[in-house]
Design a protein around this motif. Sequence first.
Motif, short mmCIF file in Angstrom:
data_model
loop_
_atom_site.label_atom_id
_atom_site.label_comp_id
_atom_site.label_asym_id
_atom_site.label_seq_id
_atom_site.Cartn_x
_atom_site.Cartn_y
_atom_site.Cartn_z
N GLU A 54 151.28 27.39 11.38
CA GLU A 54 151.55 27.94 12.44
C GLU A 54 152.53 27.52 13.24
N LEU A 55 153.09 26.07 13.50
CA LEU A 55 153.96 25.67 14.19
C LEU A 55 155.38 26.28 13.58
N ALA A 56 155.46 26.21 12.05
CA ALA A 56 156.87 26.94 11.42
C ALA A 56 156.91 28.32 11.98
N MET A 57 155.85 29.10 11.98
CA MET A 57 156.06 30.56 12.57
C MET A 57 156.33 30.54 14.16
N ALA A 58 155.95 29.70 14.62
CA ALA A 58 156.04 29.60 16.15
C ALA A 58 157.71 29.15 16.35
N LYS A 59 158.22 28.43 15.57
CA LYS A 59 159.64 27.96 15.62
C LYS A 59 160.48 29.03 15.21
N GLU A 60 160.09 30.15 14.31
CA GLU A 60 160.76 31.17 13.98
C GLU A 60 160.73 32.23 14.98
N ALA A 61 159.48 32.41 15.61
CA ALA A 61 159.49 33.35 16.86
C ALA A 61 160.31 32.87 17.93
N LEU A 62 160.30 31.60 18.21
CA LEU A 62 161.23 30.99 19.38
C LEU A 62 162.77 31.14 18.98
N ALA A 63 163.23 31.10 17.76
CA ALA A 63 164.44 31.42 17.30
C ALA A 63 164.89 32.78 17.65
N ALA A 64 163.83 33.54 17.17
CA ALA A 64 163.97 35.13 17.39
C ALA A 64 163.80 35.72 19.01
N ASN A 65 163.72 34.61 19.93
CA ASN A 65 163.41 35.08 21.41
C ASN A 65 162.04 35.98 21.33
N ASP A 66 160.97 35.55 20.36
CA ASP A 66 159.86 36.49 20.62
C ASP A 66 158.84 35.75 21.19
N THR A 67 158.75 35.56 22.59
CA THR A 67 157.95 34.57 23.31
C THR A 67 156.39 34.95 22.84
N GLU A 68 155.96 36.18 22.99
CA GLU A 68 154.62 36.27 22.86
C GLU A 68 154.14 35.98 21.38
N LYS A 69 154.96 36.36 20.47
CA LYS A 69 154.44 35.70 19.06
C LYS A 69 154.47 34.37 18.99
N CYS A 70 155.77 33.60 19.66
CA CYS A 70 155.60 32.28 19.66
C CYS A 70 154.42 31.75 20.42
N LYS A 71 153.82 32.03 21.46
CA LYS A 71 152.70 31.49 21.97
C LYS A 71 151.42 31.68 21.27
N THR A 72 151.36 32.92 20.50
CA THR A 72 150.19 33.02 19.58
C THR A 72 149.96 32.25 18.54
N HIS A 73 151.37 31.78 18.04
CA HIS A 73 151.45 30.95 16.75
C HIS A 73 151.01 29.43 17.35
N MET A 74 151.70 29.04 18.79
CA MET A 74 151.39 27.71 19.11
C MET A 74 149.86 27.55 19.41
#
Length: 84
Positions: A54-74
């Motif tokens: 989940e952390l890896a997916m959150a990092k990918e979302a952060l790199a893509a500037n997808d804040t909501e997806k990042c928060k969900t994975h975090m």
Amino acid sequence: MLTRILIAGALSVAFAPPVLAQADIVCDQAAMTKLETDISQFTEATRKDYATKELAMAKEALAANDTEKCKTHMANALKGGSPD
């Protein structure tokens, strides 16, 4: 009528905590570093593996500037697969 109001109130209370908890999460590099530290302290292998993915997916979302997806994975990583 009163029964419907009570049921609606109970449902809103049941679903509010996860939404509110996710609203408090900040998706930035400092939060990622803290989350990595928290995950490294997990002792159960299955939980740690889930949280790491989940952390890896959150990092990918952060790199893509997808804040909501990042928060969900975090949030998922913080739970570590536990059913709360």
